[in-house]
Design a protein around this motif. Structure first.
Motif, PDB file in Angstrom:
ATOM      1  N   SER A   1       0.746  -1.535   0.070  1.00  0.00           N
ATOM      2  CA  SER A   1      -0.467  -0.075   0.050  1.00  0.00           C
ATOM      3  C   SER A   1       0.874   1.263   0.095  1.00  0.00           C
ATOM      4  O   SER A   1       0.473   2.248   1.292  1.00  0.00           O
ATOM      5  CB  SER A   1      -0.889   0.201   1.364  1.00  0.00           C
ATOM      6  OG  SER A   1      -1.970  -0.862   0.658  1.00  0.00           O
TER       7      SER A   1
ATOM      8  N   ASP B   1       0.483   2.728  -4.499  1.00  0.00           N
ATOM      9  CA  ASP B   1      -0.963   2.439  -3.783  1.00  0.00           C
ATOM     10  C   ASP B   1      -1.870   1.169  -3.666  1.00  0.00           C
ATOM     11  O   ASP B   1      -2.292   0.607  -5.046  1.00  0.00           O
ATOM     12  CB  ASP B   1      -1.459   4.127  -3.734  1.00  0.00           C
ATOM     13  CG  ASP B   1      -1.029   4.913  -3.426  1.00  0.00           C
ATOM     14  OD1 ASP B   1      -0.628   4.883  -2.050  1.00  0.00           O
ATOM     15  OD2 ASP B   1      -0.305   6.360  -3.603  1.00  0.00           O
ATOM     16  N   ARG B   2      -2.378   1.285  -2.756  1.00  0.00           N
ATOM     17  CA  ARG B   2      -3.870   0.457  -3.194  1.00  0.00           C
ATOM     18  C   ARG B   2      -4.629   0.714  -3.825  1.00  0.00           C
ATOM     19  O   ARG B   2      -5.113  -0.133  -4.955  1.00  0.00           O
ATOM     20  CB  ARG B   2      -4.074  -0.424  -2.042  1.00  0.00           C
ATOM     21  CG  ARG B   2      -5.682  -1.021  -1.406  1.00  0.00           C
ATOM     22  CD  ARG B   2      -6.037  -1.967  -0.930  1.00  0.00           C
ATOM     23  NE  ARG B   2      -7.009  -2.866  -0.930  1.00  0.00           N
ATOM     24  CZ  ARG B   2      -7.639  -3.512  -1.474  1.00  0.00           C
ATOM     25  NH1 ARG B   2      -6.587  -4.188  -2.382  1.00  0.00           N
ATOM     26  NH2 ARG B   2      -8.375  -3.984  -2.291  1.00  0.00           N
TER      27      ARG B   2
END
Lengths: 213, 564
Positions: free
Chosen positions: B181, B188-189
């Protein structure tokens, strides 16, 4: 440096806390910066200049009558984080809202987009000859909004009456703050870290001296 | 409590948060069908994932790199592993370590030579390096010195490892951190959340650990062959399967549950809904009863093999073993042939078993019912952006009501006592590691993190007492911005009933390992072995089939260990 949006949000939140904002307000700062960076605008730059002003105690939070559009002003410029949070909390009425002297007003964009989403309407923010159109879909820029990143200016916020001027900004997945901006934010963030002691190093994290099997 | 008794249709409702969200019960959580490792393996089996090892460039000294690629229906992911030569004295599991036996990243796709060189310059440095949006995770692992050497030695001699030694440790390497993440520059997620294979939580991290297990097993066989090419043998598949990847988890994970209230809600809500669905079944077939009893037997075996040196865990293990033996005696085929058998069994357990036994039973009850509950895995992610905005129009009176409903327990605590305020969560300057300190003995209060919702709710309650019920929350927050954080939490907790832990997270007697265990159980970890009140060793993927076994694998309950 290329930062993930999580990194820029988390750094901004910590920096805002380090500059003395409450945790809840620091969360607003992190979110506002992330939102701008995802739209390709240097939100981290804007926050760095805001936090330096916070450090001088030369920004203020809005009063109730100001947010309700009933006038009233103070000597100092408005903090865009506190003002954005208040706009998000109070929402907007039908009339144009004029705010005297908001510092780095670009940071109002994320909260206003949230308000637009809740109203299901397009909003327009006007300042220094530029305009931002904020809709549930994102943000479209008219003219030059680079002066919005620093300094204080009068901001007018109203419902958009005409067409949305242009397509929304393309979404980005990374932020690229300048090294000087990162230094400022890291400097404020460091104020949230407790100096380490040998006792805390061992007891605080709970490990013994050896982890080997 | 009416809700717990069932609604008008007679449906048994999910367990209420007042019961579920207590630390003592959260600290007795077990892996279930809905744990993230099991979700990952089910998907890989269902979608016929294919695995390759395009690179295994590791010398006889164990130094080099390897690439393991997993091919899903649409995309592939590669674990890039760097193996190092780490002297024994440099080995530490602490976040503050600076060198490891092996370091890893999960690459989005198939890396080319330039990617590998870039990663070689960064991944071995871990926190001190930078990765990019092409990378989804960053992790490292250390050898279990004793067992690693033993296994290489035995295989090189043409022998299998000693079963008792394998059982005593359980893993050849333990990860000491698995970051995802957006950490340290990773994607990023949001960049991957819409991919079906990553829609459930922590699938990137679980895939990375699963491939790490493949790498470690290949590494020991490789080193045995390098040592004695003539005599070395491969590991027996059943013994190989019994190996997990160990993990050493410290305090860093505990704040996660508090910092992600909606995500925590979705995890717990999925499990509680699954339990409610099973409890509502009017009857159980003989086949379902047989599955339940078979998995119960395996849980009993597993509890027997589960060891710990920690007094608290030894006590819990004794309780679990006692509970399971009572459960086994009680859950006879005759009793389970009655109406609503699982509900009757669960209610019996509430009266006769401790938290360990009750929570193990919750996991066991889901085992025969994949068709009924596995779809809930799709509900376990969370859009946290959606619940960020504070509802400023909410009347103060409604906020007071929420505080009474969700934080009633906090109102009963004497917050002026030292015991209730004894701890403070803070972040250390050194390595930015979350820590827990003694508020009244250490200079940390100025650095306190917002991880005490109970105390903050009590403060908010006091601050609101002078406010008229009809005024909007927005006005209160304009006057009192210091309460903004807890107002946001309270509004989230009002919408998502399992979002908030209903215990004091800064109490003098609070055990961080309870929070760790809850999170790790949702990952799918087993054999929790606390080494103090604030860090824990666990096993991941013990019993799981290896890639070459997935196609023919039928044992869904692998996480309970091999069938005896």
């Amino acid at each position: 440096m290329s930062l993930s949006l999580n990194e820029v949000e988390s750094l901004s939140r910590k920096a805002a806390r380090g500059a003395g904002l409450s945790w809840g307000m620091a969360e607003e700062a992190g979110r506002a910066v992330r939102w701008l960076e995802a739209g390709g605008i240097g939100g981290a730059d804007a926050l760095a200049s805001v936090l330096l002003r916070h450090d001088d105690k030369s920004l203020r939070a809005p009063g109730l009558s100001e947010i309700r559009g009933q006038g009233g002003a103070g000597d100092l410029p408005l903090c865009p984080i506190a003002t954005g949070a208040a706009l998000s909390d109070f929402g907007l009425g039908e009339n144009t809202l004029t705010l005297d002297a908001v510092f780095a007003p670009i940071l109002l964009a994320g909260p206003l987009a949230r308000v637009a989403g809740r109203m299901g309407a397009e909003l327009e923010a006007l300042c220094k000859g530029g305009a931002l159109c904020l809709s549930p879909e994102g943000m479209a820029i008219c003219g030059d909004v680079s002066p919005w990143l620093e300094g204080a200016a009068i901001v007018e916020i109203r419902r958009l009456t005409g067409d949305v001027p242009g397509a929304p900004n393309a979404r980005r997945t990374r932020a690229h703050p300048a090294p000087a901006v990162l230094d400022i934010l890291n400097g404020f963030a460091a104020r949230t870290y407790a100096p380490a002691t040998e006792a805390s190093r061992l007891a605080g994290a709970g490990a013994g001296p050896s982890d080997n099997d | 409590m009416i809700a717990a008794m069932g609604d008008d249709s007679g449906r048994i409702a999910p367990r209420p948060p007042q019961r579920v969200m207590r630390l003592a019960r959260m600290g007795a959580a077990h892996q279930t069908r809905l744990s993230f490792m099991r979700i990952l393996l089910r998907r890989m089996m269902r979608d016929n994932w294919r695995f390759e090892r395009p690179v295994f460039d590791i010398g006889a000294d164990g130094v080099g790199h390897a690439v393991y690629t997993a091919y899903g229906p649409e995309r592939c992911y590669s674990l890039v592993a760097f193996a190092h030569d780490l002297p024994d004295e440099a080995r530490s599991d602490r976040v503050i370590a600076e060198a490891w036996d092996a370091t890893f990243t999960l690459f989005d796709g198939l890396p080319d030579d330039a990617d590998i060189e870039r990663l070689r310059a960064n991944v071995p440095l871990q926190e001190a390096g930078r990765i990019t949006q092409s990378e989804l995770s960053l992790s490292r692992a250390n050898r279990s010195t004793r067992l690693f050497a033993h296994v290489v030695e035995r295989l090189s001699q043409g022998l299998q490892p000693d079963a008792e030694m394998v059982a005593a440790v359980g893993y050849l390497m333990r990860t000491t951190a698995v970051y995802g993440s957006g950490k340290f520059g990773a994607a990023d997620r949001e960049c991957i959340a819409r991919r079906a294979e990553f829609s459930a939580p922590f699938q990137v991290e679980m895939l990375s650990v699963y491939l790490t297990r493949c790498f470690v097993m290949d590494l020991v066989e490789h080193l045995a062959r390098a040592r004695a090419p003539q005599s070395a043998v491969r590991m027996d598949p059943a013994i190989k399967r019994s190996f997990s990847i160990g993990n050493s988890t410290g305090l860093g994970m505990a704040p996660f549950l508090v910092n992600h209230p909606r995500l925590l809600n979705n995890w717990i809500a999925a499990r509680e809904e699954a339990l409610a669905r099973v409890r509502n079944l009017p009857q159980a077939t003989e086949a379902e009863v047989a599955v339940f009893r078979a998995v119960l037997r395996r849980a009993i075996e597993n509890a027997g093999l589960w060891t710990s040196q920690h007094p608290l865990q030894i006590e819990k293990l004794d309780a679990l073993r006692g509970d399971l033996s009572r459960l086994s005696a009680h859950a006879t085929p005759e009793r389970l042939a009655q109406k609503r058998p699982w509900d009757a069994l669960y209610r019996w357990a509430e009266d006769h078993l401790g938290f360990e036994g009750q929570e193990q039973l919750v996991a066991l009850l889901l085992e025969p019912y994949g068709d009924l509950v596995d779809d809930l895995g799709e509900t376990m992610s969370a859009d946290e952006e959606e619940c960020f905005a504070i509802n400023g129009a909410m009347p103060v009176g409604r906020l007071k009501q929420i505080l009474g409903d969700v934080y009633d327990w906090a109102g009963q605590i004497d917050w002026s006592s030292r015991a209730a305020n004894a701890r403070a969560w803070y972040v250390s300057q050194e390595k930015l590691e979350p820590r827990l300190g003694e508020r009244f003995d250490e200079p940390i209060e100025d650095y306190e993190q917002p991880l005490a919702p109970g105390r903050d709710a009590a403060r908010l309650s006091a601050a609101l007492s002078g406010w008229d019920d009809d005024r909007p929350v927005a006005e209160f927050l304009l006057a009192s911005p210091e309460h903004r954080h807890i107002v946001r939490r309270a509004q989230i907790a009002a919408r998502f009933r399992y979002a908030e832990i209903r215990d004091n997270t800064i109490d003098h007697a609070m055990l961080p390992i309870d929070m760790l265990r809850c999170k790790l159980a949702f990952f799918g970890a087993g054999r929790f072995d606390p080494r103090s009140d604030r860090w824990v060793r666990i096993n991941m993927f013990a019993g799981a089939p290896f890639p070459e076994e997935l196609a023919d694998w039928t044992d869904e309950a692998w996480a309970y260990g091999a069938e005896q």
